[in-house]
Design a protein around this motif. Structure first.
Motif, PDB file in Angstrom:
ATOM      1  N   THR A  72      33.670  42.989  42.266  1.00  0.00           N
ATOM      2  CA  THR A  72      34.785  43.844  42.650  1.00  0.00           C
ATOM      3  C   THR A  72      35.173  44.786  41.521  1.00  0.00           C
ATOM      4  N   HIS A  73      35.135  44.274  40.291  1.00  0.00           N
ATOM      5  CA  HIS A  73      35.415  45.098  39.113  1.00  0.00           C
ATOM      6  C   HIS A  73      34.878  44.351  37.900  1.00  0.00           C
ATOM      7  N   LEU A  74      34.894  45.008  36.771  1.00  0.00           N
ATOM      8  CA  LEU A  74      34.167  44.446  35.628  1.00  0.00           C
ATOM      9  C   LEU A  74      35.058  43.682  34.654  1.00  0.00           C
ATOM     10  N   HIS A  75      36.193  43.195  35.085  1.00  0.00           N
ATOM     11  CA  HIS A  75      36.955  42.270  34.243  1.00  0.00           C
ATOM     12  C   HIS A  75      36.148  40.990  34.063  1.00  0.00           C
ATOM     13  N   SER A  76      36.274  40.393  32.852  1.00  0.00           N
ATOM     14  CA  SER A  76      35.406  39.267  32.507  1.00  0.00           C
ATOM     15  C   SER A  76      35.633  38.046  33.397  1.00  0.00           C
ATOM     16  N   ASP A  77      36.835  37.873  33.940  1.00  0.00           N
ATOM     17  CA  ASP A  77      37.018  36.684  34.800  1.00  0.00           C
ATOM     18  C   ASP A  77      36.214  36.800  36.104  1.00  0.00           C
ATOM     19  N   HIS A  78      35.693  37.983  36.400  1.00  0.00           N
ATOM     20  CA  HIS A  78      34.889  38.201  37.613  1.00  0.00           C
ATOM     21  C   HIS A  78      33.386  38.266  37.331  1.00  0.00           C
ATOM     22  N   THR A  79      33.037  38.284  36.047  1.00  0.00           N
ATOM     23  CA  THR A  79      31.632  38.540  35.680  1.00  0.00           C
ATOM     24  C   THR A  79      31.068  37.563  34.656  1.00  0.00           C
ATOM     25  N   LYS A 208      44.023  49.103  43.601  1.00  0.00           N
ATOM     26  CA  LYS A 208      44.913  49.529  42.519  1.00  0.00           C
ATOM     27  C   LYS A 208      45.016  48.442  41.458  1.00  0.00           C
ATOM     28  N   HIS A 209      44.241  48.568  40.418  1.00  0.00           N
ATOM     29  CA  HIS A 209      44.210  47.531  39.384  1.00  0.00           C
ATOM     30  C   HIS A 209      44.132  48.170  38.006  1.00  0.00           C
ATOM     31  N   PRO A 210      45.052  49.108  37.716  1.00  0.00           N
ATOM     32  CA  PRO A 210      44.952  49.808  36.449  1.00  0.00           C
ATOM     33  C   PRO A 210      45.136  48.865  35.261  1.00  0.00           C
ATOM     34  N   GLY A 231      39.678  41.776  45.971  1.00  0.00           N
ATOM     35  CA  GLY A 231      39.530  42.036  44.546  1.00  0.00           C
ATOM     36  C   GLY A 231      40.900  41.899  43.889  1.00  0.00           C
ATOM     37  N   ASP A 232      41.014  42.388  42.654  1.00  0.00           N
ATOM     38  CA  ASP A 232      42.313  42.346  41.971  1.00  0.00           C
ATOM     39  C   ASP A 232      43.037  43.641  42.271  1.00  0.00           C
ATOM     40  N   THR A 233      44.271  43.522  42.743  1.00  0.00           N
ATOM     41  CA  THR A 233      44.995  44.743  43.106  1.00  0.00           C
ATOM     42  C   THR A 233      46.482  44.499  43.217  1.00  0.00           C
TER      43      THR A 233
HETATM   44 ZN   LIG Z   1      41.049  42.105  37.052  1.00  0.00          ZN
END
Ligand SMILES: [Zn+2]
Ligand SMILES: [Zn+2]
Length: 348
Positions: A72-79, A208-210, A231-233
């Motif tokens: 969903t995005h490249l934050h480390s908790d997701h990858t 929206k996950h700025p 995802g995270d939003t």
């Molecule tokens: Zn995140």
């Protein structure tokens, strides 16, 4: 000829959010965020949080079932366990199996602006390549393990992850007004297709996950039902559009009371910056219920729980506000997203 139902469902492999191991009461009960979307024998992972490989095995699957890994995005908790899926996962791959796709955000292209709370401008890491996308990230991860991989490929004649995993960046359609800093979540964004095979069509929208950008939500449509994963939003209209009449919405949730307890008393600019991030970039259980209600989702399941140790009673405190089925799943819980109960699917 009779066709058996594909009984589409998810297995919540990991339901905790946050780039950390949660401590204290309930520590270790929830693995890092990852969801298996299961259609027949095929498994599509959404996100690869800490512990994903083990959880996949516990759910009774292996990389032999895997068709894609969607980030969903490249934050480390997701990858954080992407490399382990591609390296440890080689042992359960079937020879001749189709390549496993890794599909996620492209290069951010520009660093986020420094926090206005910064006393001195922070120094970015790796200025020559400071915002790599999915394909680049995967390549770097494998390069970091070259000593190990070459040992095995050359001496033990083991397969290479590069022969079995293919990573690519999601291309955001032109003309949407998207810009990582100035317009990361264009309004009225039309969901677009990012993957299709004979079992699923996957569409994405920008959420929206700025400051991270792009940040995606995904929807999987199958012949027998649909699941949408936020995802995270923060609360986001694009997500409502993507999740319209979906059978199952998995939405992130944060306990803002915990944010206040954890950071509110510290009083430093860094603590204040962390509080700012959580408020602008995440969704409460109550807000998730409102969004699911407006989208017309039949079932809402909360996941990416922050903190990962919060008692379920806290997440359930607004459950009565949702007119559909409301779930706060444990790890390894099976949740159907078949529109019709499986026994009612007519044989052909
Ligand atoms: Zn995140
Ligand atoms: Zn996260």
């Amino acid at each position: 000829m009779h066709s058996t139902s594909l009984k589409p469902h998810v297995v919540t492999l990991g339901t905790a959010g946050g780039p950390r191991w949660w401590t204290g009461e309930n520590a270790g009960k929830r693995a890092g965020i990852s969801t298996a979307v299961v259609v027949g024998d095929a498994v599509y992972l959404v996100d690869a949080g800490t512990g994903v490989g083990n959880q996949l095995m516990k759910a009774g699957f292996s990389t032999a079932n895997l068709r894609g890994i969607f980030l969903t995005h490249l934050h480390s908790d997701h990858t954080i366990d992407l490399a382990s899926l591609a390296i440890f996962g080689l042992f359960t791959i079937t020879p001749g199996q189709k390549s496993i796709r890794i599909i996620g955000p492209g290069d951010r292209g520009i660093l986020p602006p420094a926090s206005p709370r910064a006393a001195v401008p922070p120094t970015p890491l790796y200025p020559a390549n400071s915002t790599p996308g999915t394909a680049d990230m995967f390549s770097h991860l494998m390069q970091a393990y070259a000593t190990d991989l070459n040992d095995r490929v050359i001496d033990a004649l083991r397969p290479s992850p590069l022969d079995h995993f293919v990573a690519s960046d999601i291309q955001i359609p032109q003309g949407t007004g998207y810009h990582a800093n100035e317009n990361p979540t264009p309004e009225n964004f039309a969901p677009f297709e990012i993957y299709r095979d004979e079992l699923v069509t996957v569409t994405a929208t920008l959420v929206k996950h700025p400051p991270i950008a792009p940040a995606f939500a995904f929807r999987f449509d199958t012949a027998e039902g649909s699941v949408t994963i936020s995802g995270d939003t923060a609360p986001c209209e694009n997500l409502v559009t993507l999740a319209r009449d979906t059978d199952l919405l998995l939405h992130e949730a944060i306990d803002f009371d915990w944010v206040e307890r954890a950071y509110g008393h510290i009083g430093t600019e860094a603590a204040q910056a962390s509080m700012d991030h959580h408020r602008l970039s995440h969704t409460s259980a109550q807000q998730a219920i409102e969004l699911a209600e407006r989208a017309g989702a039949r079932t809402l399941a909360l996941h990416h729980l922050v903190p990962g140790t919060t008692p379920v009673s806290v997440w359930r405190s607004h459950a009565a506000d949702f007119s559909g089925t409301f779930v706060v799943p444990d790890d390894l819980q099976v949740i159907s997203f078949a529109t019709e109960p499986a026994e009612m699917v007519v044989s052909r």
